[in-house]
Design an enzyme around this catalytic site. Structure first.
Site, PDB file in Angstrom:
ATOM      1  N   GLU A   1       0.833  -1.194   0.000  1.00  0.00           N
ATOM      2  CA  GLU A   1       0.000   0.000   0.000  1.00  0.00           C
ATOM      3  C   GLU A   1       0.871   1.250   0.000  1.00  0.00           C
ATOM      4  O   GLU A   1       0.569   2.230  -0.688  1.00  0.00           O
ATOM      5  CB  GLU A   1      -0.901  -0.011   1.234  1.00  0.00           C
ATOM      6  CG  GLU A   1      -1.932  -1.116   1.236  1.00  0.00           C
ATOM      7  CD  GLU A   1      -2.616  -1.309   2.583  1.00  0.00           C
ATOM      8  OE1 GLU A   1      -3.742  -1.840   2.597  1.00  0.00           O
ATOM      9  OE2 GLU A   1      -2.020  -0.934   3.612  1.00  0.00           O
TER      10      GLU A   1
ATOM     11  N   GLY B   1     -11.863  -5.417   3.129  1.00  0.00           N
ATOM     12  CA  GLY B   1     -12.917  -6.287   2.634  1.00  0.00           C
ATOM     13  C   GLY B   1     -14.230  -5.531   2.579  1.00  0.00           C
ATOM     14  O   GLY B   1     -14.513  -4.705   3.455  1.00  0.00           O
TER      15      GLY B   1
ATOM     16  N   MET C   1      -8.308  -3.624   9.452  1.00  0.00           N
ATOM     17  CA  MET C   1      -7.568  -3.956  10.664  1.00  0.00           C
ATOM     18  C   MET C   1      -6.922  -2.744  11.335  1.00  0.00           C
ATOM     19  O   MET C   1      -6.189  -2.905  12.309  1.00  0.00           O
ATOM     20  CB  MET C   1      -6.498  -5.008  10.351  1.00  0.00           C
ATOM     21  CG  MET C   1      -7.074  -6.311   9.835  1.00  0.00           C
ATOM     22  SD  MET C   1      -5.824  -7.558   9.414  1.00  0.00           S
ATOM     23  CE  MET C   1      -5.206  -7.999  11.055  1.00  0.00           C
ATOM     24  N   GLU C   2      -7.174  -1.526  10.823  1.00  0.00           N
ATOM     25  CA  GLU C   2      -6.475  -0.353  11.355  1.00  0.00           C
ATOM     26  C   GLU C   2      -7.330   0.890  11.561  1.00  0.00           C
ATOM     27  O   GLU C   2      -7.057   1.680  12.477  1.00  0.00           O
ATOM     28  CB  GLU C   2      -5.305   0.036  10.424  1.00  0.00           C
ATOM     29  CG  GLU C   2      -4.202  -0.983  10.316  1.00  0.00           C
ATOM     30  CD  GLU C   2      -4.467  -2.056   9.283  1.00  0.00           C
ATOM     31  OE1 GLU C   2      -3.942  -3.170   9.435  1.00  0.00           O
ATOM     32  OE2 GLU C   2      -5.233  -1.786   8.317  1.00  0.00           O
TER      33      GLU C   2
ATOM     34  N   ASP D   1     -11.574  -7.172  -1.833  1.00  0.00           N
ATOM     35  CA  ASP D   1     -12.282  -8.448  -1.923  1.00  0.00           C
ATOM     36  C   ASP D   1     -13.632  -8.325  -1.237  1.00  0.00           C
ATOM     37  O   ASP D   1     -13.852  -7.425  -0.433  1.00  0.00           O
ATOM     38  CB  ASP D   1     -11.460  -9.578  -1.286  1.00  0.00           C
ATOM     39  CG  ASP D   1     -11.172  -9.325   0.183  1.00  0.00           C
ATOM     40  OD1 ASP D   1     -11.492 -10.195   1.003  1.00  0.00           O
ATOM     41  OD2 ASP D   1     -10.619  -8.254   0.528  1.00  0.00           O
TER      42      ASP D   1
END
Length: 228
Positions: free
Chosen positions: A12, A68, A167-168, A191
């Protein structure tokens, strides 16, 4: 104006450095921006955000990267911008406070709202650039890599309105809340776990389409700087 952009992973970081870093040319835009990698997960995200605040003193922090997606209207390469954020893996119970909600750290907001001015800019961006597929909504964060339908169903069962899972972002939002720094998250959908069984969409995203997926973050930053 100083704008800090935080990502979790090297791949990223490379995408955004190509847009904002030395490889993009010595433009006035470059001098106003710092792009940093924090690492994966909530603790790394909070530490990275605090470090950026202490060292760079940004006027705005943006969480960028992939996530996601959830919802019939969401597709790979779409972008979800956070109207609000919370954790999907935090539960403080009701022994002390019956008002604390699932996903809320006790004593902190149940949901972290994106900065209103930044969110309004994102809305205008969506209206002005019809080729960009931007969705506004809830982003939920937790220390899971969602690689199965079962994991995603367990999250969406508690947060059916969530547009993206990462996740962040919420950990950065909490850090910015504590430090009173305006915050927003832009997440490119890599995804759709409920449509995939082996995380193949995620791998295909990085193999085939990631190079085109982070331009929306640069376009958003350009719009912010136009108003300064």
């Amino acid at each position: 104006m100083k704008i800090g952009i935080i990502v979790a992973m090297d791949k990223e970081l490379r995408q955004l450095q190509a847009l904002f870093g030395e490889n993009a040319g010595n433009t006035p835009l470059t001098a106003e921006i710092r792009v940093e990698k924090c690492g994966i997960g909530k603790v790394n995200a909070a530490l990275g955000a605090q470090r950026m605040i202490n060292e760079f003193h940004p006027d705005v922090i943006i969480s960028s990267g992939c996530a996601g997606g959830n919802g019939d209207d969401i597709n790979v390469q779409d972008v979800v911008v956070s109207s609000e954020l919370c954790y999907h893996d935090v539960y403080c119970g009701t022994a002390i406070d019956n008002d604390t909600q699932y996903g809320q750290v006790q004593g902190m907001p149940a949901r972290y709202k994106a900065d209103p001015k930044l969110l309004n800019t994102a809305r205008q961006l969506s209206s002005a650039h019809h080729q960009l597929s931007i969705h506004e909504g809830l982003i939920v964060t937790g220390d899971w890599f969602v690689d199965s339908k079962e994991k995603m169903r367990s999250i969406i069962g508690k947060f059916p309105e969530a547009k993206a899972v990462d996740m962040e972002s919420c950990a950065i939002a909490q850090t910015c809340h504590i430090n009173n720094v305006p915050f927003i998250s832009f997440r490119v959908i890599s995804d759709i776990p409920l449509r995939d069984t082996q995380a193949q969409m995620y791998h295909d995203f990085w193999n085939t389409v990631a190079d085109r997926s982070f331009q929306v973050t640069k376009t958003f930053v350009e719009e912010i700087l136009k108003s300064v």
